[in-house]
Design an enzyme around this catalytic site. Sequence first.
Site, short mmCIF file in Angstrom:
data_model
loop_
_atom_site.label_atom_id
_atom_site.label_comp_id
_atom_site.label_asym_id
_atom_site.label_seq_id
_atom_site.Cartn_x
_atom_site.Cartn_y
_atom_site.Cartn_z
N SER A 171 -6.17 3.21 4.17
CA SER A 171 -5.57 2.40 3.11
C SER A 171 -6.62 1.66 2.29
O SER A 171 -6.39 0.53 1.83
CB SER A 171 -4.55 1.41 3.69
OG SER A 171 -3.66 0.97 2.70
N LYS A 177 2.86 6.33 5.14
CA LYS A 177 2.03 5.24 4.60
C LYS A 177 2.59 3.87 4.98
O LYS A 177 3.76 3.59 4.80
CB LYS A 177 1.95 5.35 3.08
CG LYS A 177 0.88 4.46 2.48
CD LYS A 177 -0.51 4.97 2.83
CE LYS A 177 -1.58 3.93 2.60
NZ LYS A 177 -1.55 2.82 3.60
N SER A 179 0.79 -1.23 0.00
CA SER A 179 0.00 0.00 0.00
C SER A 179 0.83 1.28 0.00
O SER A 179 0.27 2.37 -0.13
CB SER A 179 -0.96 0.02 1.19
OG SER A 179 -2.18 -0.59 0.85
N LYS A 189 0.19 3.69 -2.71
CA LYS A 189 -0.84 4.73 -2.66
C LYS A 189 -0.26 6.14 -2.52
O LYS A 189 -0.96 7.11 -2.78
CB LYS A 189 -1.81 4.45 -1.51
CG LYS A 189 -2.68 3.22 -1.71
CD LYS A 189 -3.68 3.05 -0.58
CE LYS A 189 -4.63 1.90 -0.82
NZ LYS A 189 -4.01 0.57 -0.65
#
Length: 442
Positions: A130, A255, A66, A69
Site C-alpha cells: 500500500s 485491498k 487505500s 488504489k
Amino acid sequence: MKHLLKASMIGLFAMLITFSTFTAKPLDTQAAGSLNIEAESAILIDANSGEILYAKNADLTLPPASMTKMMSEYLILDAIEAGTISWDTTTQVSDYPYAISANKDFSGTGLTQDKDYTVRDLYNAMAIYSDNAATVVLAELVAGSETEFVKMMNKKAEKIGMKEYKFVNASGLANSDLGDSRPEGTGVNEDNLMSARSTGILAYNLIKDHPEALDVAGTTQAEFDGKKITNWNWMLPNMPGYLKAYGYEGMDGLKTGHTDAAGYCFTGTAERNGQRYITVVMKTASEEARFQETAKLLDYGFNQFKQTELYKAGTEIKDHESLSVAKGKDDTAAIATKEAITTSVKNGEEDKYHLEFKVDEDKLNKEDELVAPVKKGDKVGTATLVYEGDNLGNINGGSYTVDIVASEDVEKSNWFMLTLGAIGDFFSGIFTSVADTVKGWF
C-alpha cells in the site's frame, strides 16, 4: 495507510486471543438478517454473476482510504495491456512522491531519488504494501501528472458503472495530507469517496478485466529495494508469524485501507471450488474488525449458497423455442441461450428462478419475423434470470442477462421460390377478397 505497529508481544498475544473465533463455524441456518455486520456499510457479491447476496447501507459514500488504489491498479494494468508501458519500463521518483515517501506517517517503503525503478517493483510496493509514493510515481508515469491521472480515474469509474464516487488523488490519502501538492482542481479538504456498492463494482471489474491483479494481491511477502515487504491483507493463507491466525481459505485479495476519516476498511475476495465472492466492509472499528466482519460475510456466502448451473448453454426458453423467418427455406429458426447461466443459489431455493425472454426488435421486420439468411449464433434477443425471492439486484446495475441466439442456419430461399411465394400470396389475397365479397351477398 497510517498503519500502526503493534507495541508489544502482549498486544500480539491479546490480538490472537481476540481472533480465536475467526475460523468459520457452520452457518447452515443463518439468514442474511442475522449477520449483524459491524461496519458502517458492507456488501457481498457473487464474483461470477455479479448478483448481490447481502448489503448494508451499500450506497452510503465514505472515504475508502487505500482501497482507492484498486482504481490506480486498474489504470496501470490497462496501460500495460495497451502497450503504453510494460512491467519492465523504468522510471524515477520526482520531488512530490519523494516527499510523501519520506513522511513516516504514511504507508511507504522509503523510495530513493535518482534511481531507476521498474513498473513491476513499484506496482508490487503499491498493491502489496500500500505504498502511497509508489502509487503517485506510477500515476505520473501513466498520465504525465497525478492531476491527469485523477481525470482518468473518474472517467474509468463512469465507464464501468460506478455511481457513488469521487476521486481526488491516486493514493487514497486525504488531500489535507498532501497540502499544496494535491492534484490541480481539487480542494484541500476533499477526500476520495466511494460507496460499498461502487467499491464492489470496481473490484468486480478489476478482477474480471485483469485477473492477474490477484497474483500480486495474493502475494504475502516480496522483496523491494533490498527490503522485505509484507501484505497488509492478513486474511491471506500462509501469512508469516502471528498473522497466520488470520488466514482464510481461498483468500487472494484485494485491498485494505485506513485513515482517521475512513476508519478501517477492506475489499476482500476469496474462491473455493470455482465459487468466488467479493466483499466490502467500510468504517469498521479496528484493524482486526475489518477481517472479522469480512469473515462473517464470506462464511455466509460459502455456507449458505452453492454455485449452481441453473441453465445450460443451448437452453430453449419456454414458449419461445423459435422465431418466424421471412424469405427463408424454413419458416422458423430455433433459438436458445448462448451460454450457461450460473450463479450462487441459496440452499433450497433452486426452484425460485426462471428466464424471461426479450426479442431484439431491430432484428425483426414489420411482421415480427427474422429475415433470411439467419446464421447459427446470430443474436436475436436476451434472457434475464429472474429470482422470485428477496432480490438485492446485480452489481452491474441491472439483472443477470445472457444472449439468445439462433441455434441453426436458415438459408435464404432462391428467387424462383420467392417469386412463387409472392404469386401465391397475391392469388391468396384475391381469393380471400372474393370470398369475403360473396359472404357479404348472403
